[in-house]
Design a protein around this motif. Structure first.
Motif, PDB file in Angstrom:
ATOM      1  N   VAL A 229       0.841  -1.199   0.000  1.00 59.77           N
ATOM      2  CA  VAL A 229       0.000   0.000   0.000  1.00 59.77           C
ATOM      3  C   VAL A 229       0.877   1.250   0.000  1.00 59.77           C
ATOM      4  N   LEU A 230       1.897   1.256   0.833  1.00 60.64           N
ATOM      5  CA  LEU A 230       2.822   2.384   0.857  1.00 60.64           C
ATOM      6  C   LEU A 230       3.552   2.512  -0.473  1.00 60.64           C
ATOM      7  N   GLY A 231       3.888   1.382  -1.076  1.00 63.34           N
ATOM      8  CA  GLY A 231       4.553   1.408  -2.373  1.00 63.34           C
ATOM      9  C   GLY A 231       3.655   1.963  -3.466  1.00 63.34           C
ATOM     10  N   ASP A 232       2.359   1.642  -3.390  1.00 58.70           N
ATOM     11  CA  ASP A 232       1.425   2.160  -4.394  1.00 58.70           C
ATOM     12  C   ASP A 232       1.343   3.676  -4.354  1.00 58.70           C
ATOM     13  N   VAL A 233       1.319   4.234  -3.142  1.00 56.91           N
ATOM     14  CA  VAL A 233       1.140   5.680  -3.033  1.00 56.91           C
ATOM     15  C   VAL A 233       2.442   6.443  -3.226  1.00 56.91           C
ATOM     16  N   SER A 234       3.579   5.814  -2.867  1.00 55.89           N
ATOM     17  CA  SER A 234       4.862   6.528  -2.939  1.00 55.89           C
ATOM     18  C   SER A 234       5.738   6.060  -4.096  1.00 55.89           C
ATOM     19  N   GLY A 235       5.433   4.894  -4.656  1.00 55.03           N
ATOM     20  CA  GLY A 235       6.271   4.348  -5.716  1.00 55.03           C
ATOM     21  C   GLY A 235       7.536   3.698  -5.212  1.00 55.03           C
ATOM     22  N   ASN A 236       7.708   3.573  -3.903  1.00 47.14           N
ATOM     23  CA  ASN A 236       8.920   2.988  -3.315  1.00 47.14           C
ATOM     24  C   ASN A 236       8.530   1.798  -2.459  1.00 47.14           C
ATOM     25  N   ARG A 237       8.938   0.614  -2.873  1.00 50.36           N
ATOM     26  CA  ARG A 237       8.601  -0.617  -2.153  1.00 50.36           C
ATOM     27  C   ARG A 237       9.806  -1.258  -1.477  1.00 50.36           C
ATOM     28  N   ASP A 238      10.986  -0.710  -1.654  1.00 56.73           N
ATOM     29  CA  ASP A 238      12.195  -1.397  -1.204  1.00 56.73           C
ATOM     30  C   ASP A 238      12.988  -0.637  -0.149  1.00 56.73           C
ATOM     31  N   ALA A 239      12.873   0.688  -0.115  1.00 51.63           N
ATOM     32  CA  ALA A 239      13.721   1.458   0.793  1.00 51.63           C
ATOM     33  C   ALA A 239      13.346   1.186   2.245  1.00 51.63           C
ATOM     34  N   PRO A 240      14.343   1.150   3.143  1.00 53.97           N
ATOM     35  CA  PRO A 240      14.045   0.974   4.572  1.00 53.97           C
ATOM     36  C   PRO A 240      13.302   2.182   5.116  1.00 53.97           C
ATOM     37  N   LEU A 241      12.452   1.954   6.110  1.00 49.73           N
ATOM     38  CA  LEU A 241      11.677   3.027   6.713  1.00 49.73           C
ATOM     39  C   LEU A 241      12.339   3.500   8.002  1.00 49.73           C
ATOM     40  N   ALA A 242      12.177   4.781   8.283  1.00 47.81           N
ATOM     41  CA  ALA A 242      12.722   5.342   9.523  1.00 47.81           C
ATOM     42  C   ALA A 242      11.805   4.950  10.678  1.00 47.81           C
ATOM     43  N   PRO A 243      12.331   4.292  11.717  1.00 51.91           N
ATOM     44  CA  PRO A 243      11.479   3.877  12.840  1.00 51.91           C
ATOM     45  C   PRO A 243      11.210   5.033  13.791  1.00 51.91           C
ATOM     46  N   LEU A 244      10.174   4.888  14.586  1.00 50.89           N
ATOM     47  CA  LEU A 244       9.837   5.876  15.600  1.00 50.89           C
ATOM     48  C   LEU A 244      10.695   5.628  16.839  1.00 50.89           C
ATOM     49  N   PRO A 245      11.328   6.674  17.407  1.00 49.78           N
ATOM     50  CA  PRO A 245      12.150   6.470  18.611  1.00 49.78           C
ATOM     51  C   PRO A 245      11.293   6.054  19.796  1.00 49.78           C
ATOM     52  N   ASN A 246      11.943   5.519  20.819  1.00 49.51           N
ATOM     53  CA  ASN A 246      11.212   5.005  21.981  1.00 49.51           C
ATOM     54  C   ASN A 246      10.556   6.111  22.787  1.00 49.51           C
ATOM     55  N   LYS A 247      11.159   7.275  22.837  1.00 52.98           N
ATOM     56  CA  LYS A 247      10.616   8.387  23.599  1.00 52.98           C
ATOM     57  C   LYS A 247      10.338   9.568  22.662  1.00 52.98           C
ATOM     58  N   VAL A 248       9.108  10.083  22.709  1.00 57.39           N
ATOM     59  CA  VAL A 248       8.720  11.218  21.875  1.00 57.39           C
ATOM     60  C   VAL A 248       7.936  12.204  22.729  1.00 57.39           C
ATOM     61  N   ASP A 249       8.316  13.469  22.667  1.00 59.55           N
ATOM     62  CA  ASP A 249       7.577  14.526  23.358  1.00 59.55           C
ATOM     63  C   ASP A 249       6.548  15.096  22.378  1.00 59.55           C
ATOM     64  N   PHE A 250       5.372  14.501  22.377  1.00 55.30           N
ATOM     65  CA  PHE A 250       4.336  14.933  21.437  1.00 55.30           C
ATOM     66  C   PHE A 250       3.825  16.338  21.741  1.00 55.30           C
ATOM     67  N   GLN A 251       3.874  16.751  22.991  1.00 55.16           N
ATOM     68  CA  GLN A 251       3.281  18.015  23.383  1.00 55.16           C
ATOM     69  C   GLN A 251       3.952  19.204  22.701  1.00 55.16           C
ATOM     70  N   ARG A 252       5.212  19.090  22.366  1.00 54.10           N
ATOM     71  CA  ARG A 252       5.925  20.195  21.736  1.00 54.10           C
ATOM     72  C   ARG A 252       5.392  20.508  20.338  1.00 54.10           C
ATOM     73  N   TYR A 253       4.644  19.579  19.784  1.00 55.49           N
ATOM     74  CA  TYR A 253       4.111  19.780  18.435  1.00 55.49           C
ATOM     75  C   TYR A 253       2.661  20.268  18.455  1.00 55.49           C
ATOM     76  N   VAL A 254       2.146  20.584  19.654  1.00 57.62           N
ATOM     77  CA  VAL A 254       0.779  21.097  19.779  1.00 57.62           C
ATOM     78  C   VAL A 254       0.839  22.441  20.487  1.00 57.62           C
ATOM     79  N   SER A 255       0.353  23.485  19.850  1.00 57.86           N
ATOM     80  CA  SER A 255       0.350  24.813  20.452  1.00 57.86           C
ATOM     81  C   SER A 255      -1.086  25.320  20.547  1.00 57.86           C
ATOM     82  N   GLY A 256      -1.379  26.065  21.618  1.00 59.59           N
ATOM     83  CA  GLY A 256      -2.711  26.620  21.779  1.00 59.59           C
ATOM     84  C   GLY A 256      -3.680  25.640  22.411  1.00 59.59           C
ATOM     85  N   ASP A 257      -4.876  26.139  22.728  1.00 54.49           N
ATOM     86  CA  ASP A 257      -5.893  25.290  23.332  1.00 54.49           C
ATOM     87  C   ASP A 257      -6.896  24.844  22.274  1.00 54.49           C
ATOM     88  N   MET A 258      -7.875  24.057  22.713  1.00 58.66           N
ATOM     89  CA  MET A 258      -8.826  23.497  21.764  1.00 58.66           C
ATOM     90  C   MET A 258      -9.653  24.584  21.084  1.00 58.66           C
TER      91      MET A 258
END
Length: 462
Positions: A229-258
């Motif tokens: 599915v990823l290959g269909d949309v991107s045209g790349n079926r062979d390249a390695p994917l970058a993994p998600l690190p074990n620790k992520v501070d998601f809050q830094r990517y959210v600014s403001g209130d609801m």
């Protein structure tokens, strides 16, 4: 066939686990999809077609030039009686008597040639002005639709990317469980031979191993399908994917209130913007018919001529030339009620567009609220699952110790291991869901662009 499948899957695992510095990250997947995805290619073509609407609008405001030419064989008989002349000497009259005479021109067979050049410029035309406004708004709408398609493509690429990573996590999780159960099975068989445990431990462990073998095969298939599915949309079926690190501070990517996100969504959501443009197009349509008897005033310049050339001995040759410049007024008086009907239709469609705009704002607010809740609740869920995973690790160590001293069985250990792996898998799934929710939140506010995607892509390089 099984050997080929195994080799192919091994290569897939190698690409997924390759060096992160050489990995195919989320931003690269999006950039590749922009050039590869057929749906986005169609959106680009539609936007290019939409841009021509501005040219069409300019054409409506420009002078219109028309050339007519024709040739025909004709027979002509033209008779004028009692033609009066002020100069009587041409017709035998006296100075006190203006003479009269008859004229007749006749052509039994001849050639009629005509040429006419007409230039027309609208000084006032409500219908043409409204049409030009509509065309400009349609061109703007095409650009907004392309931006919306771009956001949707980003979301699709991200979903396919995260699905592939999650499928890899599921497979790795099950393989680890399978390895642990295999070790437990070997231990149970050895201890049974020595008489330390009952045969039931061996049977239960064997059943768990067989189940995991089936689940690993299913996970392999799901991983290959996700990568396709990823290959269909991107045209790349062979390249390695970058993994998600074990620790992520998601809050830094959210600014403001609801509330700030809701307010931005109700103004900037692509669907809201598109519906506002549709409303303005409908308003322009109403304006075209609002004045029932709106006149049309054109500046008209015309030059042309006609020549009738006879071929017989008594046939006449007639030549007419014409040059004119003036203003032409056209007032629609009655057309069977068509103009009134079109106006009523336009009013109804304008009301429809207004209601659809309100509906789009409501939906944009719902999308933003849903994404905001997914981000905030998801972050709390990630923290809870991180703690749960730590607790499951402690429990597994205690259960193994209890088994060694005879207080716990092998099945207890296997259950504890499965609980730990299920918790870790739930943690992985929750982290990907938070990332997708961040993208959805930005999309709801109309702020998901390449810069935002690049910002979130930095998570994979931590």
């Amino acid at each position: 066939m099984l050997l080929r499948r195994s080799i192919r899957f091994s290569l897939l695992l190698l690409t997924l686990g390759a060096n992160q510095a050489q990995a195919f990250d989320l931003l690269e997947a999006w950039q590749a999809a922009r050039m590869q995805d057929p749906s986005f290619a169609a959106a680009r073509a539609a936007a290019e077609a939409g841009r021509t609407k501005n040219l069409q609008a300019s054409a409506l405001k420009s002078p219109q030039l028309t050339l007519n030419a024709g040739a025909a064989g004709v027979s002509n008989d033209n008779k004028i009686t009692d033609a009066r002349f002020s100069n009587a000497q041409f017709v035998g009259g006296t100075s006190s008597n203006k003479g009269t005479t008859d004229f007749r021109t006749k052509t039994d067979g001849g050639l009629d040639l005509n040429l006419n050049l007409r230039a027309e410029y609208a000084l006032y035309d409500a219908s043409r002005t409204g049409a030009a406004k509509q065309l400009n708004k349609q061109a703007e709408l095409a650009e907004v639709q392309l931006a919306s398609e771009s956001q949707q493509l980003m979301q699709r690429v991200a979903q396919a990317y995260f699905d592939t990573l999650l499928a890899a996590d599921v497979h790795a999780n099950l393989k680890t469980q399978q390895k642990a159960v295999a070790e437990a099975l070997a231990s149970a068989k050895a201890r049974f031979k020595e008489g330390d445990v009952a045969i039931i431990d061996t049977h239960e462990t064997q059943a768990r191993y067989d189940l995991l073998t089936s689940q690993v095969l299913e996970a392999e298939t799901n991983l290959q399908l996700a990568r396709e599915v990823l290959g269909d949309v991107s045209g790349n079926r062979d390249a390695p994917l970058a993994p998600l690190p074990n620790k992520v501070d998601f809050q830094r990517y959210v600014s403001g209130d609801m509330q700030s996100w809701l307010a931005r969504a109700q103004v900037n959501h692509p669907q809201v913007h598109m519906q506002q443009l549709q409303q303005e197009i409908a308003q322009a349509e109403t304006g075209k018919f609002q004045t029932r008897n709106s006149p049309v005033v054109n500046l008209v310049a015309q030059a042309g001529g006609e020549r009738l050339q006879g071929y017989g001995g008594n046939d006449a040759d007639i030549t007419n030339r014409q040059l004119s410049l003036g203003v032409q007024l056209t007032v629609p008086l009655y057309n069977g009620g068509m103009r009134d009907a079109r106006y009523q239709e336009a009013v109804a469609l304008e009301e429809k567009a207004l209601s659809q705009t309100d509906s789009a704002r409501q939906k944009a607010a719902r999308d933003a609220r849903s994404a905001w809740m997914a981000v905030t609740v998801g972050q709390s869920q990630v923290k809870a699952l991180e703690q749960a995973a730590h607790s499951a690790e402690v429990k597994l160590d205690s259960t193994k110790l209890g088994r060694d001293v005879g207080d716990r069985t092998t099945l207890d250990v296997l259950n504890s291991e499965q609980e730990l792996h299920n918790t870790r898998l739930a943690l992985s799934r929750s982290r990907y869901q938070v990332l997708q929710a961040l993208l959805n939140l930005s999309a709801a506010a109309g702020e998901l662009d390449e810069a935002r995607l690049q910002e979130l892509n930095q998570i994979f390089s931590q």
